[in-house]
Scaffold this motif. Structure first.
Motif, PDB file in Angstrom:
ATOM      1  N   TYR A 317      -8.291   3.681  36.146  1.00 56.07           N
ATOM      2  CA  TYR A 317      -8.301   4.762  37.139  1.00 56.07           C
ATOM      3  C   TYR A 317      -8.247   4.172  38.550  1.00 56.07           C
ATOM      4  O   TYR A 317      -7.498   4.650  39.412  1.00 56.07           O
ATOM      5  N   ALA A 318      -9.034   3.117  38.778  1.00 53.46           N
ATOM      6  CA  ALA A 318      -9.008   2.451  40.081  1.00 53.46           C
ATOM      7  C   ALA A 318      -7.628   1.856  40.353  1.00 53.46           C
ATOM      8  O   ALA A 318      -7.136   1.914  41.485  1.00 53.46           O
ATOM      9  N   LYS A 319      -7.012   1.317  39.313  1.00 48.60           N
ATOM     10  CA  LYS A 319      -5.671   0.743  39.469  1.00 48.60           C
ATOM     11  C   LYS A 319      -4.667   1.818  39.853  1.00 48.60           C
ATOM     12  O   LYS A 319      -3.821   1.613  40.729  1.00 48.60           O
ATOM     13  N   LEU A 326      -3.068   1.875  48.242  1.00 45.95           N
ATOM     14  CA  LEU A 326      -3.050   0.549  48.867  1.00 45.95           C
ATOM     15  C   LEU A 326      -2.472  -0.471  47.884  1.00 45.95           C
ATOM     16  O   LEU A 326      -3.210  -1.299  47.320  1.00 45.95           O
ATOM     17  N   PRO A 327      -1.174  -0.425  47.643  1.00 45.81           N
ATOM     18  CA  PRO A 327      -0.581  -1.279  46.595  1.00 45.81           C
ATOM     19  C   PRO A 327      -0.768  -2.769  46.820  1.00 45.81           C
ATOM     20  O   PRO A 327      -0.889  -3.537  45.870  1.00 45.81           O
ATOM     21  N   GLU A 328      -0.831  -3.194  48.077  1.00 42.28           N
ATOM     22  CA  GLU A 328      -0.955  -4.627  48.350  1.00 42.28           C
ATOM     23  C   GLU A 328      -2.382  -5.131  48.120  1.00 42.28           C
ATOM     24  O   GLU A 328      -2.628  -6.334  48.083  1.00 42.28           O
ATOM     25  N   VAL A 329      -3.333  -4.217  47.936  1.00 41.02           N
ATOM     26  CA  VAL A 329      -4.737  -4.594  47.803  1.00 41.02           C
ATOM     27  C   VAL A 329      -5.155  -4.748  46.337  1.00 41.02           C
ATOM     28  O   VAL A 329      -6.124  -5.448  46.043  1.00 41.02           O
ATOM     29  N   LEU A 331      -4.348  -6.336  43.427  1.00 37.66           N
ATOM     30  CA  LEU A 331      -4.618  -7.601  42.757  1.00 37.66           C
ATOM     31  C   LEU A 331      -5.840  -8.310  43.336  1.00 37.66           C
ATOM     32  O   LEU A 331      -6.624  -8.931  42.605  1.00 37.66           O
ATOM     33  N   PHE A 332      -6.018  -8.207  44.649  1.00 40.88           N
ATOM     34  CA  PHE A 332      -7.207  -8.796  45.270  1.00 40.88           C
ATOM     35  C   PHE A 332      -8.467  -8.052  44.808  1.00 40.88           C
ATOM     36  O   PHE A 332      -9.515  -8.668  44.564  1.00 40.88           O
ATOM     37  N   ALA A 333      -8.350  -6.738  44.696  1.00 44.18           N
ATOM     38  CA  ALA A 333      -9.491  -5.940  44.237  1.00 44.18           C
ATOM     39  C   ALA A 333      -9.849  -6.287  42.803  1.00 44.18           C
ATOM     40  O   ALA A 333     -11.026  -6.394  42.453  1.00 44.18           O
ATOM     41  N   LEU A 334      -8.823  -6.487  41.957  1.00 39.88           N
ATOM     42  CA  LEU A 334      -9.071  -6.831  40.558  1.00 39.88           C
ATOM     43  C   LEU A 334      -9.765  -8.183  40.451  1.00 39.88           C
ATOM     44  O   LEU A 334     -10.750  -8.336  39.710  1.00 39.88           O
ATOM     45  N   GLY A 335      -9.267  -9.171  41.196  1.00 42.32           N
ATOM     46  CA  GLY A 335      -9.886 -10.496  41.174  1.00 42.32           C
ATOM     47  C   GLY A 335     -11.297 -10.461  41.710  1.00 42.32           C
ATOM     48  O   GLY A 335     -12.217 -11.061  41.141  1.00 42.32           O
ATOM     49  N   GLY A 336     -11.496  -9.723  42.802  1.00 41.55           N
ATOM     50  CA  GLY A 336     -12.829  -9.608  43.382  1.00 41.55           C
ATOM     51  C   GLY A 336     -13.797  -8.906  42.450  1.00 41.55           C
ATOM     52  O   GLY A 336     -14.975  -9.281  42.352  1.00 41.55           O
TER      53      GLY A 336
END
Length: 362
Positions: A317-319, A326-329, A331-336
């Protein structure tokens, strides 16, 4: 069923919510007028159905990681193989309605100047045969891989790397046009399933309900395994493999049985996923996808089953939201998120909730 769920309050809530969704979602989509704020669009129904297939996939990962201690980074391959088996059936149903109008060959084979359909496509025009292959192909691959790996006593990070190598090898293979699976474009432009139009609202609802039923049955199957003697031995292997082996158990056989079953579950999830999204391509074999599965389970709470399903739904859902807003964010959000869970929530959301309950009780 009630005996299996006795004391499993999280599982009871999960099943109750899925049953409730399977009752409410069709009503909101089919009977509530589009002008109403309570109407649920067909796009949303498809999105929810996709989340349910992800939850089933997460169960398969949690079964081997949470209860057996095997961190598999290759379950995306089993998911994709099940999806390709379903896609091959759906391609047969197109008939002469394809771009080139060939009733015998899929469009990509006509484009590549193939004269006849490959031998391994035979039988996929029959639904029952395709469904057998959905379970058989991932199951056989998992059995052969597991037999070689577990017999050689490959464990830990080495096994994780090998599973990731397996899915990457399949990614490269399925990208090749001569493999006969559509190359980098994969299989798409599906029309019907069992004679029903895939674009109709009723069919989408049917696929959503089928995904919900599969999730419930998958959860009950995993719960039955965990509660059985096999499940107790699996947990013992997770905690101390050498001790279990010294006692006299055939550790490799226990691992092989559970690993193969989890691959079959992943294949079923893939088969339900494909008709809802309308495409299957080699990108589903991407190692990144398999790593994402581990994040879902870690976020929800491994070794709980229902936590894995919860994590899959929440993360996806977050994805969906972040890739749109915020498409550019993303992968960073997933890693974080994975780093945060590893450091501060090692037992996931479910573990955090249990700890808070104990603190309140104390």
């Amino acid at each position: 069923m009630f005996r299996m769920l006795r004391g499993d309050y999280g599982g009871q809530i999960l099943i109750a919510l899925v049953v409730l969704a399977c009752a409410i979602v069709p009503y909101l989509n089919l009977y509530v007028p589009p002008s109403s704020p309570f109407h649920l669009s067909t796009f949303t129904v498809t999105l929810l159905g996709k989340y349910l297939t992800y939850a089933l996939l997460a169960l398969s990962v949690d079964l081997v990681w949470g209860y057996l201690g095997i961190l598999s980074l290759g379950h995306g391959a089993f998911f994709a193989l099940g999806g390709y088996a379903m896609g091959m059936y759906l391609m047969h149903q197109i008939g002469d309605r394809g771009v080139y109008g060939n009733p015998d060959l899929p469009d990509f084979m006509v484009f590549l100047n193939w004269d006849q359909i490959p031998w391994f496509w035979q039988g996929f025009d029959m639904f029952w045969f395709a469904m057998i292959m959905v379970m058989f192909v991932p199951g056989v691959l998992a059995y052969v891989f597991g037999w070689l790996a577990f017999r050689s006593r490959v464990t830990g990070v080495y096994l994780s790397i090998i599973t990731q190598a397996l899915t990457y090898a399949l990614l490269l293979a399925f990208f090749r046009n001569e493999m006969g699976f559509g190359g980098n474009n994969g299989l798409t432009d599906f029309k019907d399933i069992l004679g029903f139009n895939l674009q109709s609202d009723e069919t989408r609802i049917g696929l959503f309900v089928a995904s919900g039923i599969a999730l419930i049955l998958g959860y009950l199957s995993c719960r039955a395994i965990v509660a059985s003697r096999l499940g107790r031995v699996a947990v013992a292997i997770r905690d101390s493999e050498d001790r279990v082996r010294f006692i006299g158990y055939r550790v490799d056989k226990v691992k092989l049985a559970i690993f193969t079953f989890s691959a079959v579950l992943a294949g079923i999830a893939g088969a339900l996923y494909v008709p809802q999204v309308g495409i299957i391509n080699p990108g589903e074999f991407s190692p990144l996808n398999s790593i994402e599965l581990v994040v879902w389970v870690a976020v929800g709470g491994r070794g709980t089953l229902y936590g894995a399903a919860l994590g899959a739904i929440l993360v996806n859902y977050a994805k969906t939201y972040l890739t749109g807003a915020l498409p550019e964010v993303w992968l960073f959000a997933l890693g974080g998120l994975f780093v945060f869970v590893t450091l501060y929530m090692p037992k996931g959301i479910v573990g955090l909730m249990r700890r808070r309950q104990k603190e309140i009780g104390a």
